[in-house]
Design an enzyme around this catalytic site. Structure first.
Site, mmCIF file in Angstrom:
data_model
loop_
_atom_site.group_PDB
_atom_site.id
_atom_site.type_symbol
_atom_site.label_atom_id
_atom_site.label_comp_id
_atom_site.label_asym_id
_atom_site.label_seq_id
_atom_site.Cartn_x
_atom_site.Cartn_y
_atom_site.Cartn_z
ATOM 1 N N ASP A 67 0.814 -1.218 0.000
ATOM 2 C CA ASP A 67 0.000 0.000 0.000
ATOM 3 C C ASP A 67 0.850 1.272 0.000
ATOM 4 O OD1 ASP A 67 0.900 -0.452 2.597
ATOM 5 O OD2 ASP A 67 -1.081 -0.735 3.450
ATOM 6 N N ASN A 136 -7.685 -3.695 14.541
ATOM 7 C CA ASN A 136 -9.070 -3.968 14.144
ATOM 8 C C ASN A 136 -9.141 -5.089 13.103
ATOM 9 O OD1 ASN A 136 -8.029 -2.747 11.914
ATOM 10 N ND2 ASN A 136 -9.480 -1.045 11.835
ATOM 11 N N HIS A 138 -7.329 -5.225 10.287
ATOM 12 C CA HIS A 138 -7.063 -4.848 8.894
ATOM 13 C C HIS A 138 -5.772 -5.497 8.387
ATOM 14 C CE1 HIS A 138 -4.786 -0.861 10.022
ATOM 15 N NE2 HIS A 138 -3.945 -1.865 9.933
ATOM 16 N N GLU A 143 -9.741 -2.220 5.608
ATOM 17 C CA GLU A 143 -10.325 -2.032 6.934
ATOM 18 C C GLU A 143 -11.558 -2.929 7.086
ATOM 19 O OE1 GLU A 143 -8.883 -0.344 9.179
ATOM 20 O OE2 GLU A 143 -7.552 1.042 8.149
#
Ligand code: PGA
Length: 243
Positions: A67, A136, A138, A143
């Site tokens: 990314d 979380n 991800h 996400e």
């Protein structure tokens, strides 16, 4: 799914570096999918050390990073390209033309995402994808509630991420609002996937992701379905796994 318990952060980094090193030795022209974050820093240091000792050669390796912030160029210290150069690439003998990170300066979303997906296909896919995991669940910038079937795409950063990143910039307006990320489909197509995790703050999410149901609410949980997935965690990160 293989789960490997490491004692410490150093032990986790070494075990993961061993797997990457084996991949490069077995296939010198392999395609490595790489990740940024605090977790892989020790692994990159270990690989650099083995490179300096002459044990590993990156001259034929291609890398494809997960990314990048949309809008940042590779010479911006907050870009993921800059992170990779500092922590890994400038210390090893990889050829610059074999390094691939989404181009944050290409603001044409469709063109950049298509370019990146075609690049991955043209290289014959990713042999080994390295991943960290967010609190979380991800993976990359996928996400919770990201669609499982997406290739490379552009995401809007969560407000919490923008706030958390603001400390690295002069002011909050400079913080990128979007990022390019490989999608979960792309990650799942890698031949092998290696996840590393350390520290107590990852314990709950590892349990949820790998001992709980496969759900888009916890993006990493899809890796339970990957045919060659290895998780290496240190004792703290594994403390809720009851293995
Ligand atoms: P970290 O990030 O390595 O800094 O914990 C992991 C991630 O968010 O993927």
């Amino acid at each position: 799914m293989k789960i490997i318990k490491a004692k410490t952060y150093k032990d986790m980094s070494r075990k993961a570096a061993n797997i990457i090193s084996a991949q490069v030795i077995m296939k010198p022209n392999c395609v490595l999918g790489l990740a940024t974050g605090s977790t892989p820093i020790g692994l990159y240091e270990q690989l650099i050390d083995w490179y300096q000792k002459g044990d590993i050669d990156f001259s034929e390796v291609t890398t494809i990073n997960l990314d990048e912030y949309r809008g940042l160029s590779g010479d911006n210290p907050q870009s993921y390209r800059y992170f990779m150069d500092e922590h890994f690439f400038k210390h090893i003998n990889i050829r610059p033309e074999n390094i691939n990170v989404p181009d944050g300066t290409n603001l044409d979303v469709q063109a950049e995402c298509t370019r990146y997906d075609h690049l991955i296909m043209d290289k014959g896919g990713i042999d080994l994808q390295l991943l960290g995991i967010g609190n979380n669940g991800h993976i990359g910038f996928n996400e919770p509630d990201s669609a499982f079937e997406l290739g490379t795409h552009c995401i809007d950063l969560l407000e919490s991420t923008i706030e958390a990143n603001a400390r690295f910039f002069e002011n909050e307006d400079e913080v990128p609002r979007q990022a390019y990320t490989m999608g979960i489909k792309t990650i799942m197509q890698a031949h092998k996937v290696l996840m590393i995790a350390n520290g107590k703050n990852k314990a709950a999410i590892l349990k949820e992701a790998f001992l709980g149901p496969v759900t888009p609410r916890v993006p990493a949980s899809i890796l339970q379905m990957h045919p060659d997935f290895t998780l290496i965690g240190d004792e703290e990160a594994m403390s809720e796994m009851n293995l």
